[in-house]
Design a protein around this motif. Structure first.
Motif, PDB file in Angstrom:
ATOM      1  N   PRO A 195      46.076  15.019  -4.516  1.00 25.34           N
ATOM      2  CA  PRO A 195      46.574  13.806  -5.178  1.00 25.34           C
ATOM      3  C   PRO A 195      45.427  13.027  -5.829  1.00 25.34           C
ATOM      4  CG  PRO A 195      47.408  13.977  -2.933  1.00 25.34           C
ATOM      5  CD  PRO A 195      46.326  14.988  -3.066  1.00 25.34           C
ATOM      6  N   VAL A 196      45.640  12.611  -7.074  1.00 22.95           N
ATOM      7  CA  VAL A 196      44.651  11.819  -7.804  1.00 22.95           C
ATOM      8  C   VAL A 196      45.356  10.643  -8.456  1.00 22.95           C
ATOM      9  CG1 VAL A 196      42.939  11.771  -9.657  1.00 22.95           C
ATOM     10  CG2 VAL A 196      43.207  13.832  -8.281  1.00 22.95           C
ATOM     11  N   VAL A 197      44.789   9.451  -8.268  1.00 23.46           N
ATOM     12  CA  VAL A 197      45.237   8.277  -9.011  1.00 23.46           C
ATOM     13  C   VAL A 197      44.094   7.858  -9.925  1.00 23.46           C
ATOM     14  CG1 VAL A 197      46.836   7.504  -7.226  1.00 23.46           C
ATOM     15  CG2 VAL A 197      44.472   6.675  -7.187  1.00 23.46           C
ATOM     16  N   PHE A 198      44.450   7.280 -11.050  1.00 24.09           N
ATOM     17  CA  PHE A 198      43.465   6.801 -12.010  1.00 24.09           C
ATOM     18  C   PHE A 198      43.543   5.283 -12.050  1.00 24.09           C
ATOM     19  CE2 PHE A 198      44.238  11.151 -13.052  1.00 24.09           C
ATOM     20  CZ  PHE A 198      43.006  11.645 -13.463  1.00 24.09           C
ATOM     21  N   GLU A 199      42.381   4.657 -11.900  1.00 22.57           N
ATOM     22  CA  GLU A 199      42.356   3.209 -11.732  1.00 22.57           C
ATOM     23  C   GLU A 199      42.442   2.483 -13.069  1.00 22.57           C
ATOM     24  OE1 GLU A 199      39.613  -0.223  -9.574  1.00 22.57           O
ATOM     25  OE2 GLU A 199      39.393   1.881  -9.013  1.00 22.57           O
ATOM     26  N   THR A 200      43.266   1.434 -13.099  1.00 20.54           N
ATOM     27  CA  THR A 200      43.318   0.561 -14.263  1.00 20.54           C
ATOM     28  C   THR A 200      42.055  -0.295 -14.236  1.00 20.54           C
ATOM     29  OG1 THR A 200      44.605  -1.099 -13.031  1.00 20.54           O
ATOM     30  CG2 THR A 200      45.831   0.548 -14.280  1.00 20.54           C
ATOM     31  N   HIS A 201      41.105   0.068 -15.094  1.00 16.06           N
ATOM     32  CA  HIS A 201      39.766  -0.508 -14.966  1.00 16.06           C
ATOM     33  C   HIS A 201      39.086  -0.577 -16.318  1.00 16.06           C
ATOM     34  CE1 HIS A 201      35.845  -1.383 -13.231  1.00 16.06           C
ATOM     35  NE2 HIS A 201      36.378  -1.381 -12.017  1.00 16.06           N
ATOM     36  N   ARG A 202      38.404  -1.683 -16.552  1.00 14.36           N
ATOM     37  CA  ARG A 202      37.620  -1.829 -17.775  1.00 14.36           C
ATOM     38  C   ARG A 202      36.559  -0.726 -17.870  1.00 14.36           C
ATOM     39  NH1 ARG A 202      35.224  -7.428 -16.991  1.00 14.36           N
ATOM     40  NH2 ARG A 202      35.352  -6.681 -14.851  1.00 14.36           N
ATOM     41  N   GLN A 203      36.160  -0.434 -19.093  1.00 15.67           N
ATOM     42  CA  GLN A 203      35.213   0.622 -19.454  1.00 15.67           C
ATOM     43  C   GLN A 203      35.833   2.011 -19.482  1.00 15.67           C
ATOM     44  OE1 GLN A 203      31.089   0.722 -18.168  1.00 15.67           O
ATOM     45  NE2 GLN A 203      31.347  -1.198 -17.048  1.00 15.67           N
ATOM     46  N   SER A 234      39.465   4.832 -19.384  1.00 18.84           N
ATOM     47  CA  SER A 234      40.643   5.142 -20.196  1.00 18.84           C
ATOM     48  C   SER A 234      41.748   4.104 -20.053  1.00 18.84           C
ATOM     49  CB  SER A 234      41.195   6.517 -19.811  1.00 18.84           C
ATOM     50  OG  SER A 234      40.283   7.538 -20.104  1.00 18.84           O
ATOM     51  N   LEU A 235      41.948   3.598 -18.839  1.00 22.52           N
ATOM     52  CA  LEU A 235      43.037   2.663 -18.566  1.00 22.52           C
ATOM     53  C   LEU A 235      42.514   1.233 -18.533  1.00 22.52           C
ATOM     54  CD1 LEU A 235      44.836   4.724 -15.778  1.00 22.52           C
ATOM     55  CD2 LEU A 235      45.147   4.830 -18.246  1.00 22.52           C
ATOM     56  N   TYR A 236      41.714   0.900 -19.529  1.00 20.04           N
ATOM     57  CA  TYR A 236      41.037  -0.393 -19.551  1.00 20.04           C
ATOM     58  C   TYR A 236      41.959  -1.545 -19.921  1.00 20.04           C
ATOM     59  CZ  TYR A 236      41.084  -0.210 -24.653  1.00 20.04           C
ATOM     60  OH  TYR A 236      41.481  -0.165 -25.966  1.00 20.04           O
ATOM     61  N   SER A 237      43.042  -1.259 -20.639  1.00 19.09           N
ATOM     62  CA  SER A 237      43.913  -2.332 -21.091  1.00 19.09           C
ATOM     63  C   SER A 237      45.356  -2.018 -20.733  1.00 19.09           C
ATOM     64  CB  SER A 237      43.802  -2.528 -22.611  1.00 19.09           C
ATOM     65  OG  SER A 237      44.629  -1.603 -23.308  1.00 19.09           O
ATOM     66  N   PRO A 238      46.196  -3.043 -20.619  1.00 21.80           N
ATOM     67  CA  PRO A 238      47.608  -2.786 -20.324  1.00 21.80           C
ATOM     68  C   PRO A 238      48.288  -1.997 -21.438  1.00 21.80           C
ATOM     69  CG  PRO A 238      47.231  -5.129 -20.780  1.00 21.80           C
ATOM     70  CD  PRO A 238      45.895  -4.495 -20.655  1.00 21.80           C
ATOM     71  N   TRP A 239      47.861  -2.194 -22.674  1.00 25.34           N
ATOM     72  CA  TRP A 239      48.542  -1.565 -23.810  1.00 25.34           C
ATOM     73  C   TRP A 239      48.205  -0.082 -23.892  1.00 25.34           C
ATOM     74  CZ3 TRP A 239      50.953  -5.687 -23.491  1.00 25.34           C
ATOM     75  CH2 TRP A 239      50.300  -6.929 -23.402  1.00 25.34           C
ATOM     76  N   GLU A 240      46.933   0.273 -23.695  1.00 20.83           N
ATOM     77  CA  GLU A 240      46.552   1.682 -23.680  1.00 20.83           C
ATOM     78  C   GLU A 240      47.148   2.386 -22.461  1.00 20.83           C
ATOM     79  OE1 GLU A 240      44.138   4.968 -25.386  1.00 20.83           O
ATOM     80  OE2 GLU A 240      45.291   3.227 -26.047  1.00 20.83           O
ATOM     81  N   LEU A 244      48.723   5.761 -10.783  1.00 18.64           N
ATOM     82  CA  LEU A 244      47.728   4.704 -10.923  1.00 18.64           C
ATOM     83  C   LEU A 244      47.215   4.178  -9.589  1.00 18.64           C
ATOM     84  CD1 LEU A 244      49.423   2.450 -13.636  1.00 18.64           C
ATOM     85  CD2 LEU A 244      47.871   4.390 -13.989  1.00 18.64           C
ATOM     86  N   CYS A 245      45.970   3.732  -9.621  1.00 16.28           N
ATOM     87  CA  CYS A 245      45.463   2.740  -8.677  1.00 16.28           C
ATOM     88  C   CYS A 245      45.609   1.411  -9.400  1.00 16.28           C
ATOM     89  CB  CYS A 245      44.003   3.004  -8.318  1.00 16.28           C
ATOM     90  SG  CYS A 245      43.204   1.593  -7.503  1.00 16.28           S
ATOM     91  N   ALA A 246      46.440   0.534  -8.860  1.00 16.52           N
ATOM     92  CA  ALA A 246      46.769  -0.722  -9.526  1.00 16.52           C
ATOM     93  C   ALA A 246      45.696  -1.767  -9.253  1.00 16.52           C
ATOM     94  CB  ALA A 246      48.130  -1.223  -9.047  1.00 16.52           C
ATOM     95  N   ASP A 247      44.816  -1.951 -10.227  1.00 17.82           N
ATOM     96  CA  ASP A 247      43.859  -3.056 -10.186  1.00 17.82           C
ATOM     97  C   ASP A 247      44.190  -3.949 -11.376  1.00 17.82           C
ATOM     98  OD1 ASP A 247      41.789  -4.828 -10.077  1.00 17.82           O
ATOM     99  OD2 ASP A 247      40.270  -3.330  -9.593  1.00 17.82           O
ATOM    100  N   PHE A 248      45.209  -4.776 -11.182  1.00 14.46           N
ATOM    101  CA  PHE A 248      45.761  -5.543 -12.295  1.00 14.46           C
ATOM    102  C   PHE A 248      44.879  -6.706 -12.719  1.00 14.46           C
ATOM    103  CE2 PHE A 248      50.183  -4.032 -10.795  1.00 14.46           C
ATOM    104  CZ  PHE A 248      50.077  -2.879 -11.558  1.00 14.46           C
ATOM    105  N   SER A 249      43.803  -6.980 -11.977  1.00 11.20           N
ATOM    106  CA  SER A 249      42.872  -8.017 -12.422  1.00 11.20           C
ATOM    107  C   SER A 249      42.243  -7.646 -13.761  1.00 11.20           C
ATOM    108  CB  SER A 249      41.784  -8.242 -11.369  1.00 11.20           C
ATOM    109  OG  SER A 249      40.952  -7.102 -11.252  1.00 11.20           O
ATOM    110  N   HIS A 250      42.127  -6.347 -14.029  1.00 13.57           N
ATOM    111  CA  HIS A 250      41.564  -5.923 -15.311  1.00 13.57           C
ATOM    112  C   HIS A 250      42.564  -6.156 -16.440  1.00 13.57           C
ATOM    113  CE1 HIS A 250      37.940  -4.219 -13.548  1.00 13.57           C
ATOM    114  NE2 HIS A 250      38.722  -3.795 -12.566  1.00 13.57           N
TER     115      HIS A 250
END
Length: 301
Positions: A115-123, A125-131, A144-150
């Protein structure tokens, strides 16, 4: 469903060696460690975690699929519950991000379907909510790893409201619920398998202190999103769900001009763990709605 709390190894260098940090994490009551940098041999690390009753989430920083493929086997030797990847790059085109994520997911599947999750994180691929929305729609298996602060920081928004009609040339704009933002958050929440429970704002990825000032209001706002993720996991009858109250050190955290800390990130992580453990293990979680449109006031932006 068991709620498991993990402590990020990030920012704990002041607490000594990795072995010493493992002991302190266990002593503080966490269920495991999430680490991106193993400074012990994987087998030794695995056995030490077992001795202390700690589980492991393997962090992997991979700007490209070659790096992902190269480092994955070493992390797997330590027997993680799953992999959390800081992957790709914010400067990639949509097509490049899409190709990167597809290849990494195929590599993980070839390694025993880890299992792999990809973190919503600046810098990354998932740096923005729109992308993130575009990539989630293109990749039905992307988790996802939900780090919605980004999301709030990059979007400079509470991810609920947008500017409404401006009726006066020099008047303050009204803030109204935005269905586009609700749609993005609904999708991200539906695909989140791990939470980085750090509270951010529309101006920063971390509040100075979630217990003081503007902190409690933003904390309640983020908890509405986390409530929905945990409730969805319960509905799916999962055996466990993982939360990492990931508060970082200065200067990532708001700090004084000399970069000294305003609040202690170790203390904040323990406070957040205890708060969320009481919230989710007490069986008092209310059934959430489908869209979060009531969290922040119009003055929040």
């Amino acid at each position: 469903m068991d709620i498991l709390f993990f402590k990020a190894d990030w920012g704990l260098e002041f607490q000594g060696s990795l072995e010493q940090r493992l002991e302190q994490i266990a002593h503080a009551g966490f269920d495991g460690i999430e680490s991106f940098f193993l400074t012990m041999e994987p087998q030794t690390f695995r056995m030490r975690c077992k001795d202390l009753g700690l589980k492991f989430i393997g962090g992997l920083i991979a700007p490209d699929a070659k790096t992902f493929r190269s480092f994955l086997p070493r992390i797997l030797e330590a027997e993680p519950l799953f992999i959390n990847c800081h992957g790709g790059c914010d400067s990639y085109s949509f097509e490049e991000n899409l190709a990167f994520l597809r290849e990494c997911m195929a590599i993980a599947k070839g390694e025993g379907d880890v299992p792999v999750v990809f973190e919503t994180h600046r810098q990354h691929s998932l740096y923005s909510p729109w992308e993130t929305e575009r990539l989630l729609n293109a990749l039905p298996d992307l988790r996802l790893c939900a780090d919605f602060s980004h999301f709030t920081c990059v979007g400079e928004t509470d991810m609920v409201h947008s500017i409404g009609q401006i009726s006066e040339p020099f008047g303050l704009p009204s803030m109204v619920p935005d269905p586009v933002k609700a749609r993005v958050m609904d999708l991200a929440i539906s695909r989140s398998d791990h939470i980085h429970a750090r509270v951010g704002t529309d101006q920063a990825p971390q509040v100075a202190d979630p217990r003081r000032g503007e902190g409690p209001e933003w904390c309640a706002h983020f908890e509405q999103w986390w409530d929905r993720i945990v409730a969805r996991a319960r509905e799916e009858d999962r055996s466990f769900f993982t939360i990492n109250p990931e508060y970082g050190p200065a200067p990532y955290a708001p700090c004084y001009p000399n970069r000294s800390q305003i609040s202690d990130h170790w203390e904040l992580a323990i406070w957040a763990m205890e708060r969320l453990r009481a919230r989710y293990i007490s069986d008092t979680l209310d059934a959430p709605g489908t869209s979060d449109t009531s969290g922040k006031t119009e003055s929040s932006n």
